[in-house]
Design an enzyme around this catalytic site. Sequence first.
Site, mmCIF file in Angstrom:
data_model
loop_
_atom_site.group_PDB
_atom_site.id
_atom_site.type_symbol
_atom_site.label_atom_id
_atom_site.label_comp_id
_atom_site.label_asym_id
_atom_site.label_seq_id
_atom_site.Cartn_x
_atom_site.Cartn_y
_atom_site.Cartn_z
ATOM 1 N N GLY A 19 0.797 -1.227 0.000
ATOM 2 C CA GLY A 19 0.000 0.000 0.000
ATOM 3 C C GLY A 19 0.824 1.268 0.000
ATOM 4 O O GLY A 19 0.624 2.158 -0.821
ATOM 5 N N GLY A 87 2.810 -4.872 2.095
ATOM 6 C CA GLY A 87 1.384 -5.022 2.353
ATOM 7 C C GLY A 87 0.736 -6.068 1.475
ATOM 8 O O GLY A 87 -0.292 -6.647 1.845
ATOM 9 N N GLU A 110 11.517 -3.985 4.058
ATOM 10 C CA GLU A 110 11.317 -2.832 4.942
ATOM 11 C C GLU A 110 12.569 -2.349 5.669
ATOM 12 O O GLU A 110 12.688 -1.158 5.967
ATOM 13 C CB GLU A 110 10.219 -3.161 5.963
ATOM 14 C CG GLU A 110 8.807 -3.181 5.400
ATOM 15 C CD GLU A 110 8.471 -4.483 4.704
ATOM 16 O OE1 GLU A 110 7.369 -4.588 4.153
ATOM 17 O OE2 GLU A 110 9.315 -5.410 4.704
ATOM 18 N N ASP A 118 6.142 -5.635 8.608
ATOM 19 C CA ASP A 118 4.951 -5.524 9.448
ATOM 20 C C ASP A 118 3.833 -6.399 8.886
ATOM 21 O O ASP A 118 4.088 -7.507 8.447
ATOM 22 C CB ASP A 118 4.531 -4.058 9.587
ATOM 23 C CG ASP A 118 4.146 -3.418 8.259
ATOM 24 O OD1 ASP A 118 4.661 -3.835 7.207
ATOM 25 O OD2 ASP A 118 3.311 -2.499 8.265
#
Length: 348
Positions: A19, A87, A110, A118
């Site tokens: 995202g 995401g 990341e 995450d």
Amino acid sequence: MFKAFNYCKGNGRAFCAGGDVVAVVQSVTEGRFKLYYAACEELWSTTSSSNWTMGAEYFRNEYTLNYIIATYSKPQVSILDGIVMGGGAGVSVHGRFRIATEKTVFAMPETSLGLFPDVGASYFLSRLPGYFGEYVGLTGTRLDGTEMLASGLATHFVSSTNLKKLEESLSKVETSDPFAICACIDQFSKAVSLKATSSYNRMDVIDKCFSKETVEAIIVSLEKEAESVHDEWIMSTILSMKKASPISLKITLRSIREARRQGVDKCLINDYRLCCHILRQEASKDFFEGCRAILVDKDKNPKWEPSRLDQVDDKVVDRYFVEVRDANWEDLKLPARHSLAAKYVSRM
């Protein structure tokens, strides 16, 4: 078309690149990135509740969706025909069926952005064979479809040319019985072999090095391996970690290690706390510096603070994993799922 189960596929060359990344790429291609980034700085550069919590709300919604997918009563079928990053992994790997192809490219990059894997990634990374999850999360390495299948990130491998037939067959399945859905996919799936250069063929080195207790010890172990034999894979692994944010590496390793003893709900709650601390810039601005260096100016030369692993205070890392001290902050509260979360453990 698919009433008995959820069906997800991408539109174009990617399943989902994530995202945040999508939003940034759109801003770059439209020539509005400086305005976008300035708005982000203004939005998140202070700790006032009217600013940083707006960014936190995005993550709250995203992680809630991840949890619903992970515990949903209907099976989810995801066609990973293309890029699956960040995401994108959150909206697919938490589902029951993940179908990779020869076009699949998976990564959780990341740490190179000053963030951490995450979307509940600590849950599924910690459950990969051996210490492959630590390797994937710390280095941000890219995996192809065969590596996803071998590690368990994907449940099936189907050639891209057969996807249309698979979709037509799935459209005729009128039951949510996972065994019936699996049987349908099995008709089009095939066994595939790893490339000779695949990192999954290096599990002996990965388990030896990435099982160490600290990031520093992992790098030292890799360097010792490199001393005995010239190995481009080992050298690139070391380089990718040394380029990443030191504090992000420490957060990532701890997150994956703790996730081995946690359910997907606790992993997502931890992710939310970590993101909120990062948005508040309490101990580091690495996330914003990473975005600048990799996505804005593209000089690929982020100035991390702290700049070295030995400068990262363990007590500072500890603070990332506790609740935020702010009167207007609320911990992530996930919806009741009638004990379905417990069943998710068997999906990986």
